[in-house]
Scaffold this motif. Sequence first.
Motif, PDB file in Angstrom:
ATOM      1  N   GLY A   1     -18.302  22.623  36.514  1.00 16.60           N
ATOM      2  CA  GLY A   1     -17.441  22.534  35.340  1.00 16.60           C
ATOM      3  C   GLY A   1     -18.192  22.557  34.023  1.00 16.60           C
ATOM      4  O   GLY A   1     -17.583  22.510  32.958  1.00 16.60           O
ATOM      5  N   ASP A   2     -19.512  22.646  34.065  1.00 13.73           N
ATOM      6  CA  ASP A   2     -20.344  22.644  32.864  1.00 13.73           C
ATOM      7  C   ASP A   2     -21.049  23.998  32.730  1.00 13.73           C
ATOM      8  O   ASP A   2     -21.895  24.338  33.565  1.00 13.73           O
ATOM      9  CB  ASP A   2     -21.364  21.510  32.946  1.00 13.73           C
ATOM     10  CG  ASP A   2     -22.293  21.481  31.748  1.00 13.73           C
ATOM     11  OD1 ASP A   2     -21.794  21.505  30.606  1.00 13.73           O
ATOM     12  OD2 ASP A   2     -23.524  21.450  31.973  1.00 13.73           O
ATOM     13  N   LEU A   3     -20.700  24.761  31.702  1.00 12.67           N
ATOM     14  CA  LEU A   3     -21.241  26.105  31.537  1.00 12.67           C
ATOM     15  C   LEU A   3     -22.763  26.102  31.462  1.00 12.67           C
ATOM     16  O   LEU A   3     -23.412  26.939  32.077  1.00 12.67           O
ATOM     17  CB  LEU A   3     -20.651  26.782  30.288  1.00 12.67           C
ATOM     18  CG  LEU A   3     -21.117  28.218  30.054  1.00 12.67           C
ATOM     19  CD1 LEU A   3     -20.726  29.121  31.219  1.00 12.67           C
ATOM     20  CD2 LEU A   3     -20.561  28.753  28.748  1.00 12.67           C
ATOM     21  N   ALA A   4     -23.330  25.163  30.741  1.00  6.87           N
ATOM     22  CA  ALA A   4     -24.788  25.102  30.617  1.00  6.87           C
ATOM     23  C   ALA A   4     -25.446  24.905  31.989  1.00  6.87           C
ATOM     24  O   ALA A   4     -26.465  25.534  32.293  1.00  6.87           O
ATOM     25  CB  ALA A   4     -25.205  23.989  29.660  1.00  6.87           C
ATOM     26  N   SER A   5     -24.867  24.082  32.826  1.00  6.72           N
ATOM     27  CA  SER A   5     -25.417  23.841  34.176  1.00  6.72           C
ATOM     28  C   SER A   5     -25.298  25.088  35.038  1.00  6.72           C
ATOM     29  O   SER A   5     -26.234  25.447  35.762  1.00  6.72           O
ATOM     30  CB  SER A   5     -24.695  22.683  34.858  1.00  6.72           C
ATOM     31  OG  SER A   5     -24.919  21.486  34.166  1.00  6.72           O
ATOM     32  N   VAL A   6     -24.160  25.765  34.963  1.00  9.16           N
ATOM     33  CA  VAL A   6     -23.954  26.986  35.752  1.00  9.16           C
ATOM     34  C   VAL A   6     -24.935  28.060  35.298  1.00  9.16           C
ATOM     35  O   VAL A   6     -25.595  28.702  36.116  1.00  9.16           O
ATOM     36  CB  VAL A   6     -22.492  27.479  35.634  1.00  9.16           C
ATOM     37  CG1 VAL A   6     -22.323  28.847  36.280  1.00  9.16           C
ATOM     38  CG2 VAL A   6     -21.541  26.466  36.271  1.00  9.16           C
ATOM     39  N   GLU A   7     -25.056  28.247  33.981  1.00 13.52           N
ATOM     40  CA  GLU A   7     -25.994  29.241  33.446  1.00 13.52           C
ATOM     41  C   GLU A   7     -27.417  28.930  33.890  1.00 13.52           C
ATOM     42  O   GLU A   7     -28.147  29.822  34.338  1.00 13.52           O
ATOM     43  CB  GLU A   7     -25.945  29.256  31.910  1.00 13.52           C
ATOM     44  CG  GLU A   7     -24.801  30.028  31.339  1.00 13.52           C
ATOM     45  CD  GLU A   7     -24.930  30.180  29.831  1.00 13.52           C
ATOM     46  OE1 GLU A   7     -25.828  30.910  29.376  1.00 13.52           O
ATOM     47  OE2 GLU A   7     -24.125  29.555  29.117  1.00 13.52           O
ATOM     48  N   GLN A   8     -27.808  27.674  33.749  1.00 17.88           N
ATOM     49  CA  GLN A   8     -29.176  27.280  34.095  1.00 17.88           C
ATOM     50  C   GLN A   8     -29.465  27.554  35.568  1.00 17.88           C
ATOM     51  O   GLN A   8     -30.518  28.092  35.912  1.00 17.88           O
ATOM     52  CB  GLN A   8     -29.391  25.803  33.778  1.00 17.88           C
ATOM     53  CG  GLN A   8     -30.789  25.315  34.096  1.00 17.88           C
ATOM     54  CD  GLN A   8     -30.958  23.832  33.803  1.00 17.88           C
ATOM     55  OE1 GLN A   8     -30.010  23.113  33.583  1.00 17.88           O
ATOM     56  NE2 GLN A   8     -32.196  23.379  33.822  1.00 17.88           N
TER      57      GLN A   8
END
Length: 193
Positions: free
Chosen positions: A64-71
């Motif tokens: 649910g966290d874009l930064a985590s998914v991107e990373q």
Amino acid sequence: MADWRLNTQMSRHFTGEGDLIKLLEKLKMVARLQKIEDVVILVPLYLEGEALTIYQQMRDEDKGDLASVEQRLKLAFAESPLEALGKLASLRWTGESVDVFAAEIKRLAGLAGYVGRSLNMTVKLYLVNGFPEEISANMQRITEINTMKVDDLLVHARVLVKNVKDQIMAAAVSGNTCTRPHLNDERQAEWNV
């Protein structure tokens, strides 16, 4: 949330092959245009194969966290800073449009860790030095090159590239020989008359 319809069949899915950074940028752009505030809900719609497997193995709170998914996806599929810097160091103009060449320099420099002012300076340096000697030398003679913006430098580069192409065409028409920039086989045909 905005009322929107999205056809995921109209866009290529990311499987782990291709340019992850471009996919993520495209998703953010579509979300912005559609006024979708939570971009992360779009990501799994465009993942398949290994990329979808990586996403599915993430913790629910991280999904649910874009930064985590991107990373996580970048860690698995994007070029490392060292790989990007190596490609940047050997990158040379091969006849593509000046804007495409500059965009590739910017992409690689960003992956190598350059941001802000250092990113802009890096793009300018590699842009000037990535062209064949004749074009590069003319760009280095621009007096305000150190203070100009990348977009302004691109204007100069477009003019210089057009002049070189015009000289090659004029030489071909008159039967004279003209030195042409080194081009790879794919782009060589565009220079032949």
